[in-house]
Design a protein around this motif. Structure first.
Motif, short mmCIF file in Angstrom:
data_model
loop_
_atom_site.label_atom_id
_atom_site.label_comp_id
_atom_site.label_asym_id
_atom_site.label_seq_id
_atom_site.Cartn_x
_atom_site.Cartn_y
_atom_site.Cartn_z
N SER A 1 0.83 -1.21 0.00
CA SER A 1 0.00 0.00 0.00
C SER A 1 0.86 1.26 0.00
O SER A 1 0.58 2.23 -0.73
N GLN A 2 1.93 1.26 0.81
CA GLN A 2 2.85 2.40 0.83
C GLN A 2 3.53 2.58 -0.52
O GLN A 2 3.71 3.72 -0.99
N ALA A 3 3.91 1.47 -1.15
CA ALA A 3 4.56 1.55 -2.46
C ALA A 3 3.62 2.18 -3.48
O ALA A 3 4.03 3.04 -4.28
N ARG A 4 2.38 1.77 -3.48
CA ARG A 4 1.40 2.32 -4.44
C ARG A 4 1.15 3.81 -4.17
O ARG A 4 1.07 4.62 -5.10
N GLN A 5 1.07 4.17 -2.89
CA GLN A 5 0.87 5.58 -2.55
C GLN A 5 2.04 6.43 -3.05
O GLN A 5 1.84 7.52 -3.61
N ASN A 6 3.26 5.94 -2.85
CA ASN A 6 4.42 6.67 -3.35
C ASN A 6 4.47 6.69 -4.87
O ASN A 6 4.90 7.69 -5.47
N ALA A 7 4.06 5.60 -5.50
CA ALA A 7 4.02 5.55 -6.96
C ALA A 7 3.05 6.60 -7.52
O ALA A 7 3.34 7.24 -8.54
N ARG A 8 1.94 6.79 -6.85
CA ARG A 8 0.99 7.81 -7.29
C ARG A 8 1.60 9.20 -7.17
O ARG A 8 1.38 10.07 -8.02
N MET A 9 2.40 9.40 -6.13
CA MET A 9 3.02 10.71 -5.90
C MET A 9 4.04 11.04 -6.99
O MET A 9 4.23 12.20 -7.34
N VAL A 10 4.72 10.01 -7.52
CA VAL A 10 5.76 10.23 -8.53
C VAL A 10 5.33 9.68 -9.88
O VAL A 10 6.15 9.31 -10.71
N ARG A 11 4.02 9.64 -10.10
CA ARG A 11 3.46 9.00 -11.29
C ARG A 11 4.10 9.49 -12.59
O ARG A 11 4.36 8.71 -13.51
N THR A 12 4.41 10.79 -12.69
CA THR A 12 4.96 11.33 -13.93
C THR A 12 6.38 10.86 -14.20
O THR A 12 6.86 10.95 -15.32
N GLY A 13 7.05 10.33 -13.16
CA GLY A 13 8.41 9.83 -13.35
C GLY A 13 8.47 8.36 -13.72
O GLY A 13 9.55 7.84 -14.01
N LEU A 14 7.32 7.68 -13.69
CA LEU A 14 7.26 6.26 -13.97
C LEU A 14 6.71 6.00 -15.36
O LEU A 14 5.89 6.77 -15.86
N THR A 15 7.11 4.90 -15.95
CA THR A 15 6.49 4.49 -17.21
C THR A 15 5.11 3.90 -16.91
O THR A 15 4.81 3.51 -15.77
N THR A 16 4.29 3.84 -17.94
CA THR A 16 2.96 3.25 -17.77
C THR A 16 3.04 1.82 -17.27
O THR A 16 2.27 1.39 -16.40
N GLU A 17 4.02 1.08 -17.79
CA GLU A 17 4.17 -0.33 -17.40
C GLU A 17 4.49 -0.48 -15.91
O GLU A 17 3.97 -1.37 -15.23
N VAL A 18 5.36 0.40 -15.39
CA VAL A 18 5.72 0.32 -13.98
C VAL A 18 4.52 0.68 -13.10
O VAL A 18 4.24 0.01 -12.10
N TRP A 19 3.82 1.73 -13.47
CA TRP A 19 2.64 2.11 -12.69
C TRP A 19 1.59 1.00 -12.71
O TRP A 19 1.03 0.65 -11.66
N GLU A 20 1.32 0.44 -13.87
CA GLU A 20 0.30 -0.61 -13.97
C GLU A 20 0.71 -1.85 -13.16
O GLU A 20 -0.14 -2.48 -12.52
N ALA A 21 1.98 -2.20 -13.18
CA ALA A 21 2.45 -3.35 -12.41
C ALA A 21 2.32 -3.09 -10.92
O ALA A 21 1.94 -3.98 -10.15
N THR A 22 2.62 -1.87 -10.48
CA THR A 22 2.50 -1.51 -9.07
C THR A 22 1.05 -1.51 -8.63
O THR A 22 0.70 -2.04 -7.56
N ASN A 23 0.19 -0.93 -9.44
CA ASN A 23 -1.23 -0.88 -9.11
C ASN A 23 -1.82 -2.28 -9.08
O ASN A 23 -2.64 -2.61 -8.20
N ALA A 24 -1.41 -3.12 -10.03
CA ALA A 24 -1.91 -4.50 -10.06
C ALA A 24 -1.45 -5.27 -8.83
O ALA A 24 -2.21 -6.06 -8.25
N ALA A 25 -0.21 -5.04 -8.40
CA ALA A 25 0.30 -5.71 -7.19
C ALA A 25 -0.56 -5.32 -5.98
O ALA A 25 -0.90 -6.18 -5.15
#
Length: 313
Positions: free
Chosen positions: A88-112
């Protein structure tokens, strides 16, 4: 890069690595329990100690037992180091830095996160535990794979890698320290025998059983295992491997930003002083003392990175 963005990336990947490591520890505890005829309370206490959550656990429970320990490590909202909390913490941080991540990384994190939320919504039955733990580890691996396969090799990638390997080094060091009595060379020299199952479990906890056999053969003995987990640069969870990756990515940041910061020097000092020793030197120094010093240096480097890169400004 803004300090807030660096902070989000660093802790996103630390949390993902921690979630995977905790899942591995639970799996290790399960395997140990299957080999014990009597109570496995001591081993679950060992697992909780390795995870760094024993003290917090004992504020909620009067005794250590398998059911409480697994639930605490896997899905407890009161435990910030549980697998569910970390993802949950990882996903929250991923949302905060969403523009720095590729779509694939964000989707994999959200799916996890979605898979973990669904799988851990209720207590996991014993029969489903191996499948759930395997799935959680695989989901963390998918984020890591998407990162390696799609991310630009820039400062975003560097902070992701530094967070990953700081957390991994910390985990490996904790496993060795909690089990250091198993690795003491005197155990072999006095002719005592330790069940091979314990060696297997120790290596399984860092996914190192197959790699160890390839590098050192089928004979499980203290010197080889201690070398493998501390100084073997081929082993991706060894202390030497992790610290080399931390320093490598910090050097890339130094090159990009054109300034050498204290955290980079600290990582280089750790590498020079403790990762170039021989295993005989480690045992002479004291395995427990060596691990404690490495753990302290890892924590200090993490703290200095937060200062140097102004995480909270």
């Amino acid at each position: 890069m803004l300090g807030k963005t660096a902070n989000g990336l660093f802790w996103m990947y630390r949390a993902l690595e921690r979630a995977e490591n905790i899942a591995r520890l639970i799996e290790t505890g399960q395997r140990i329990a299957l080999t014990r005829l009597g109570s496995s309370e001591d081993e679950w206490r060992s697992v909780l100690q390795t995870s760094g959550s024993l003290d917090a656990y004992e504020t909620f429970y009067d005794e250590v037992n398998r059911d409480h320990a697994v639930d605490w490590l896997l899905r407890s909202k009161d435990n910030p180091g549980s697998v569910m909390s970390c993802i949950s913490q990882a996903r929250q941080n991923a949302r905060m830095v969403r523009t720095g991540l590729t779509t694939e990384v964000w989707e994999a994190t959200n799916a996890a996160y979605m898979v973990a939320k669904d799988s851990l919504a209720r207590k996991v039955p014993d029969r489903d535990m191996p499948k759930v733990l395997r799935m959680l580890r695989q989901r963390a691996g998918m984020v890591r794979g998407a990162t390696h396969g799609t991310m630009l090799r820039n400062d975003v990638y560097d902070f992701a890698r530094i967070g990953t390997f700081l957390e991994r080094a910390d985990n490996t060091a904790r496993i060795i320290d909690v089990k250091y009595y198993v690795l003491l060379p005197t155990v072999a020299s006095v002719g005592s025998s330790i069940d091979n199952v314990q060696w297997e479990i120790l290596l399984r906890s860092v996914s190192g059983r197959g790699g160890f056999r390839m590098a050192y053969g089928a004979q499980l003995e203290p010197r080889g295992i201690a070398t493998f987990l501390t100084l073997d640069r081929r082993m991706p969870r060894s202390l030497a491997f992790c610290t080399s990756k931390i320093l490598g990515n910090m050097n890339y940041l130094e090159s990009d930003y054109g300034v050498r910061l204290q955290s980079t020097q600290m990582a280089e000092d750790l590498q020079q002083r403790f990762m170039r020793m021989s295993i005989d030197d480690v045992f002479d120094y004291g395995l427990h003392e060596y691990i404690q010093k490495v753990l302290g240096d890892i924590a200090a480097i993490g703290h200095q990175i937060e200062i140097d890169y102004r995480f909270y400004e």
